[in-house]
Design a protein around this motif. Structure first.
Motif, PDB file in Angstrom:
ATOM      1  N   ILE A  25       0.811  -1.213   0.000  1.00  0.00           N
ATOM      2  CA  ILE A  25       0.000   0.000   0.000  1.00  0.00           C
ATOM      3  C   ILE A  25       0.844   1.263   0.000  1.00  0.00           C
ATOM      4  CG2 ILE A  25      -2.081  -1.040   0.961  1.00  0.00           C
ATOM      5  CD1 ILE A  25      -1.244  -0.017   3.715  1.00  0.00           C
ATOM      6  N   GLY A  26       2.067   1.215   0.542  1.00  0.00           N
ATOM      7  CA  GLY A  26       2.922   2.387   0.468  1.00  0.00           C
ATOM      8  C   GLY A  26       3.257   2.746  -0.969  1.00  0.00           C
ATOM      9  N   ARG A  27       3.685   1.752  -1.722  1.00  0.00           N
ATOM     10  CA  ARG A  27       3.983   1.994  -3.141  1.00  0.00           C
ATOM     11  C   ARG A  27       2.730   2.391  -3.909  1.00  0.00           C
ATOM     12  NH1 ARG A  27       6.107  -2.422  -7.699  1.00  0.00           N
ATOM     13  NH2 ARG A  27       5.465  -1.169  -9.499  1.00  0.00           N
ATOM     14  N   LEU A  28       1.632   1.665  -3.706  1.00  0.00           N
ATOM     15  CA  LEU A  28       0.410   1.929  -4.464  1.00  0.00           C
ATOM     16  C   LEU A  28      -0.141   3.320  -4.165  1.00  0.00           C
ATOM     17  CD1 LEU A  28      -1.283  -1.561  -4.029  1.00  0.00           C
ATOM     18  CD2 LEU A  28      -0.274  -0.653  -6.143  1.00  0.00           C
ATOM     19  N   ALA A  29      -0.050   3.751  -2.912  1.00  0.00           N
ATOM     20  CA  ALA A  29      -0.532   5.094  -2.570  1.00  0.00           C
ATOM     21  C   ALA A  29       0.318   6.167  -3.233  1.00  0.00           C
ATOM     22  CB  ALA A  29      -0.537   5.282  -1.051  1.00  0.00           C
ATOM     23  N   ARG A  30       1.634   5.986  -3.243  1.00  0.00           N
ATOM     24  CA  ARG A  30       2.487   6.954  -3.935  1.00  0.00           C
ATOM     25  C   ARG A  30       2.133   7.024  -5.415  1.00  0.00           C
ATOM     26  NH1 ARG A  30       8.631   5.907  -1.437  1.00  0.00           N
ATOM     27  NH2 ARG A  30       8.497   7.477   0.226  1.00  0.00           N
ATOM     28  N   GLU A  31       1.868   5.876  -6.019  1.00  0.00           N
ATOM     29  CA  GLU A  31       1.535   5.864  -7.449  1.00  0.00           C
ATOM     30  C   GLU A  31       0.155   6.461  -7.702  1.00  0.00           C
ATOM     31  OE1 GLU A  31       4.145   1.914  -8.759  1.00  0.00           O
ATOM     32  OE2 GLU A  31       2.003   1.712  -8.335  1.00  0.00           O
ATOM     33  N   ARG A  32      -0.804   6.225  -6.813  1.00  0.00           N
ATOM     34  CA  ARG A  32      -2.175   6.703  -7.023  1.00  0.00           C
ATOM     35  C   ARG A  32      -2.309   8.202  -6.747  1.00  0.00           C
ATOM     36  NH1 ARG A  32      -7.616   4.253  -6.562  1.00  0.00           N
ATOM     37  NH2 ARG A  32      -6.666   2.234  -5.988  1.00  0.00           N
ATOM     38  N   HIS A  33      -1.737   8.648  -5.629  1.00  0.00           N
ATOM     39  CA  HIS A  33      -1.982  10.014  -5.165  1.00  0.00           C
ATOM     40  C   HIS A  33      -0.842  10.980  -5.483  1.00  0.00           C
ATOM     41  CE1 HIS A  33      -5.464   8.447  -3.028  1.00  0.00           C
ATOM     42  NE2 HIS A  33      -4.687   7.559  -2.456  1.00  0.00           N
ATOM     43  N   GLY A  34       0.340  10.450  -5.812  1.00  0.00           N
ATOM     44  CA  GLY A  34       1.502  11.292  -6.049  1.00  0.00           C
ATOM     45  C   GLY A  34       2.430  11.287  -4.849  1.00  0.00           C
ATOM     46  N   GLU A  35       3.724  11.227  -5.098  1.00  0.00           N
ATOM     47  CA  GLU A  35       4.684  11.099  -3.999  1.00  0.00           C
ATOM     48  C   GLU A  35       4.636  12.287  -3.062  1.00  0.00           C
ATOM     49  OE1 GLU A  35       8.415   9.445  -4.493  1.00  0.00           O
ATOM     50  OE2 GLU A  35       7.779   7.938  -5.941  1.00  0.00           O
ATOM     51  N   ASP A  36       4.289  13.486  -3.563  1.00  0.00           N
ATOM     52  CA  ASP A  36       4.231  14.646  -2.688  1.00  0.00           C
ATOM     53  C   ASP A  36       2.980  14.653  -1.814  1.00  0.00           C
ATOM     54  OD1 ASP A  36       2.562  15.024  -4.899  1.00  0.00           O
ATOM     55  OD2 ASP A  36       2.759  17.208  -4.821  1.00  0.00           O
ATOM     56  N   GLN A  37       2.032  13.748  -2.072  1.00  0.00           N
ATOM     57  CA  GLN A  37       0.795  13.673  -1.306  1.00  0.00           C
ATOM     58  C   GLN A  37       0.789  12.528  -0.302  1.00  0.00           C
ATOM     59  OE1 GLN A  37      -2.076  15.770  -1.391  1.00  0.00           O
ATOM     60  NE2 GLN A  37      -0.456  17.023  -2.292  1.00  0.00           N
ATOM     61  N   VAL A  38       1.892  11.773  -0.227  1.00  0.00           N
ATOM     62  CA  VAL A  38       1.958  10.595   0.638  1.00  0.00           C
ATOM     63  C   VAL A  38       3.242  10.656   1.454  1.00  0.00           C
ATOM     64  CG1 VAL A  38       2.051   8.073   0.705  1.00  0.00           C
ATOM     65  CG2 VAL A  38       0.629   9.227  -1.012  1.00  0.00           C
ATOM     66  N   VAL A  39       3.120  10.496   2.766  1.00  0.00           N
ATOM     67  CA  VAL A  39       4.278  10.455   3.658  1.00  0.00           C
ATOM     68  C   VAL A  39       4.289   9.088   4.346  1.00  0.00           C
ATOM     69  CG1 VAL A  39       5.362  11.444   5.718  1.00  0.00           C
ATOM     70  CG2 VAL A  39       4.312  12.949   4.017  1.00  0.00           C
ATOM     71  N   LEU A  40       5.392   8.364   4.217  1.00  0.00           N
ATOM     72  CA  LEU A  40       5.539   7.017   4.760  1.00  0.00           C
ATOM     73  C   LEU A  40       6.504   7.051   5.938  1.00  0.00           C
ATOM     74  CD1 LEU A  40       5.946   5.053   1.386  1.00  0.00           C
ATOM     75  CD2 LEU A  40       3.827   5.692   2.583  1.00  0.00           C
ATOM     76  N   VAL A  41       6.052   6.529   7.079  1.00  0.00           N
ATOM     77  CA  VAL A  41       6.847   6.577   8.303  1.00  0.00           C
ATOM     78  C   VAL A  41       7.050   5.153   8.816  1.00  0.00           C
ATOM     79  CG1 VAL A  41       7.038   7.520  10.636  1.00  0.00           C
ATOM     80  CG2 VAL A  41       5.834   8.829   8.860  1.00  0.00           C
ATOM     81  N   GLY A  42       8.300   4.726   8.925  1.00  0.00           N
ATOM     82  CA  GLY A  42       8.621   3.410   9.448  1.00  0.00           C
ATOM     83  C   GLY A  42       8.996   3.468  10.923  1.00  0.00           C
ATOM     84  N   PHE A  43       8.987   2.296  11.555  1.00  0.00           N
ATOM     85  CA  PHE A  43       9.331   2.165  12.973  1.00  0.00           C
ATOM     86  C   PHE A  43      10.321   1.013  13.123  1.00  0.00           C
ATOM     87  CE2 PHE A  43       5.612   4.657  13.128  1.00  0.00           C
ATOM     88  CZ  PHE A  43       5.322   5.089  14.425  1.00  0.00           C
ATOM     89  N   GLY A  44      11.163   1.079  14.158  1.00  0.00           N
ATOM     90  CA  GLY A  44      12.088  -0.012  14.406  1.00  0.00           C
ATOM     91  C   GLY A  44      12.629   0.004  15.820  1.00  0.00           C
ATOM     92  N   SER A  45      13.193  -1.147  16.247  1.00  0.00           N
ATOM     93  CA  SER A  45      13.778  -1.264  17.579  1.00  0.00           C
ATOM     94  C   SER A  45      14.911  -2.284  17.563  1.00  0.00           C
ATOM     95  CB  SER A  45      12.725  -1.662  18.614  1.00  0.00           C
ATOM     96  OG  SER A  45      12.301  -2.997  18.417  1.00  0.00           O
ATOM     97  N   HIS A  46      15.735  -2.254  18.611  1.00  0.00           N
ATOM     98  CA  HIS A  46      16.906  -3.133  18.700  1.00  0.00           C
ATOM     99  C   HIS A  46      16.618  -4.403  19.493  1.00  0.00           C
ATOM    100  CE1 HIS A  46      21.010  -4.460  19.155  1.00  0.00           C
ATOM    101  NE2 HIS A  46      20.974  -4.310  20.461  1.00  0.00           N
ATOM    102  N   ARG A  47      15.941  -4.284  20.621  1.00  0.00           N
ATOM    103  CA  ARG A  47      15.705  -5.435  21.478  1.00  0.00           C
ATOM    104  C   ARG A  47      14.533  -5.126  22.398  1.00  0.00           C
ATOM    105  NH1 ARG A  47      17.672  -5.038  26.683  1.00  0.00           N
ATOM    106  NH2 ARG A  47      17.910  -7.296  26.802  1.00  0.00           N
ATOM    107  N   GLY A  48      14.051  -6.169  23.131  1.00  0.00           N
ATOM    108  CA  GLY A  48      12.989  -5.953  24.099  1.00  0.00           C
ATOM    109  C   GLY A  48      12.085  -7.154  24.218  1.00  0.00           C
ATOM    110  N   THR A  49      10.778  -6.891  24.291  1.00  0.00           N
ATOM    111  CA  THR A  49       9.776  -7.954  24.336  1.00  0.00           C
ATOM    112  C   THR A  49       8.648  -7.605  23.380  1.00  0.00           C
ATOM    113  OG1 THR A  49       8.626  -6.913  26.217  1.00  0.00           O
ATOM    114  CG2 THR A  49      10.284  -8.600  26.721  1.00  0.00           C
ATOM    115  N   VAL A  50       7.865  -8.644  23.011  1.00  0.00           N
ATOM    116  CA  VAL A  50       6.779  -8.475  22.046  1.00  0.00           C
ATOM    117  C   VAL A  50       5.725  -9.528  22.348  1.00  0.00           C
ATOM    118  CG1 VAL A  50       7.757 -10.061  20.331  1.00  0.00           C
ATOM    119  CG2 VAL A  50       6.317  -8.171  19.561  1.00  0.00           C
ATOM    120  N   VAL A  51       4.467  -9.265  21.961  1.00  0.00           N
ATOM    121  CA  VAL A  51       3.472 -10.333  22.019  1.00  0.00           C
ATOM    122  C   VAL A  51       3.273 -10.890  20.615  1.00  0.00           C
ATOM    123  CG1 VAL A  51       2.291  -9.523  24.091  1.00  0.00           C
ATOM    124  CG2 VAL A  51       1.510  -8.735  21.858  1.00  0.00           C
TER     125      VAL A  51
END
Length: 434
Positions: free
Chosen positions: A297-323
């Motif tokens: 959907i990130g790629r498709l949104a950029r193609e549909r709406h234009g790259e200047d109309q879509v902002v993509l924000v990623g997240f990441g971490s090094h270690r910890g816990t998760v469910v």
């Protein structure tokens, strides 16, 4: 310090509170779509900070709705709660606790309760047509959506009930088991496709001349969207047993089409915040996914709406816990997330970035950190920590995949709500749990 240390130090801004998002809101500007990712579906910090940023986008930038990697019928009940519908619960927690599809914890958790309670309070002071929605983009809810169509038509348009019943009866022999339906289509390749298409065409026409438009999530639009889910799910389940890119692409194209319908439904000037996994949000062209013929959907949104109309924000971490679960449909467990694989993006940021940091990635004069290909961890709803270093990493060009990145060196598991036991009747998603 690694070879990227100076570059990390130059790009990283400490993240101490929601006020630190000013530079990212400047980058958003007048964009119509902001997609906020997560490196796992089970991490407290990703949900908490994604919600904090979304609150600012709603209050300061006038975003119209939040669209999530969740089922339309379940999220529609949450939508009615946050938009203060008279027949909805006063507390969105009640709607979230009713989620039935595994993994329920993706949305039935305390972090989402906090956000949706805030959203209801925010909406209570607005005209009903201006209230901010909460919608599901995903494709899985075939039987739930079909039942919603039947209930609506019986009350509002009985003449269309026979068409919906024909589709329902076609699926009935499979006992709401997507796997059984998928297996049957190996013998009858078209499955229930004809019945579903007939239903969809009729409801599209009905919505075009019905109560669409406006911001109230009107009945004709909602029943049409449920029909679109039925059609998308039928295509998805026909493809899923073959694995690979076809089923993945059907799912992400469905989510992209749903997002576009929601924007059209809310009218000119509408704007969307999307919550989904990094594998859906980050532009697939900047990852190994592109070589496998996969879109997202990130790629498709950029193609549909234009790259200047879509902002993509990623997240990441090094270690910890998760469910997560240790297999598809397994009970949720809190699991360790080991330190990231040497040489990965997470390893690089661990060595040089603050414990919590915001990166707003420049478009020009980009350093090697943003143009080199590095492994970037992705944890799904099925996770085996002991195998983390052998898998779970997506080759990524960071500066092309995202416009911004939120970093948390150490994270902890989110807090699932207690819900009744659910059965996992769907085949496992591809790739695992994203």
């Amino acid at each position: 310090m690694t070879r990227y240390g100076d570059e990390v130090a130059a790009l990283a801004a400490p993240l101490t509170g929601a006020g630190d998002f000013d530079v990212l809101l400047d980058r958003v500007g007048g964009a119509r779509v902001v997609m906020l990712g997560e490196a796992s579906h089970g991490t407290h910090e990703f949900y908490r900070w994604r919600a904090a940023l979304t609150r600012r986008l709603i209050v300061e930038k006038g975003f119209s709705f939040v669209a999530v990697e969740g089922d339309w019928p379940d999220c529609d009940r949450v939508d009615r709660a946050v938009r203060c519908a008279p027949d909805a619960p006063d507390d969105p927690r009640d709607a979230l606790a009713a989620f039935e599809r595994w993994p329920t914890w993706m949305w039935a958790n305390e972090e989402v309760v906090d956000f949706t309670r805030w959203l209801r309070a925010h909406n209570s002071g607005l005209d009903p047509r201006e209230r901010v929605g909460f919608h599901g983009l995903d494709v899985y809810s075939l039987w739930e959506s079909l039942r919603e169509v039947l209930v609506h038509l019986r009350e509002h348009d009985p003449a269309e009930v026979p068409t919906a019943l024909a589709a329902y009866r076609c699926f009935e022999p499979y006992g709401e088991s997507a796997r059984d339906y998928a297996m049957a289509t190996r013998l009858i390749p078209t499955g229930c496709e004809d019945e579903v298409v007939d239903l969809l065409v009729r409801l599209r026409e009905r919505a075009a001349g019905g109560d669409g438009g406006g911001g109230d999530g009107g009945g004709a639009f909602r029943v049409w969207q449920n029909a679109e889910v039925v059609a998308g799910a039928e295509r998805y389940y026909r493809a899923v047993l073959g694995g690979g890119r076809e089923s993945w692409n059907i799912r992400d194209r469905h989510m992209d089409d749903t997002l576009a319908r929601l924007l059209d439904h809310r009218g000119p000037g509408s704007k969307a915040v999307v919550w989904a996994h990094n594998t859906h949000v980050g532009d697939a062209r900047a990852t190994a996914m592109a070589a496998h013929g996969e879109v997202n959907i990130g790629r498709l949104a950029r193609e549909r709406h234009g790259e200047d109309q879509v902002v993509l924000v990623g997240f990441g971490s090094h270690r910890g816990t998760v469910v997560a679960g240790d297999s598809w449909g397994a009970p949720v467990r809190e699991l360790p997330v080991p330190p990231a694989r040497p040489g990965s993006l997470e390893d690089v940021l661990h060595a040089a970035a603050p414990g919590r940091a915001l990166f707003v990635l420049p478009r020009d004069d980009r350093p090697d950190l943003l143009t080199d290909e590095l492994g970037h961890r992705a944890i799904g709803v099925v996770y085996h920590p002991e195998r983390d270093h052998r898998g779970n990493y997506v080759p990524t060009v960071l500066g092309d995949r995202y416009d911004a990145f939120l970093w948390f060196d150490e994270t902890r598991a989110l807090h699932p709500l207690r819900v009744r036991h659910v059965d996992a009747l769907e085949p496992e998603t591809y790739p695992t749990g994203a």
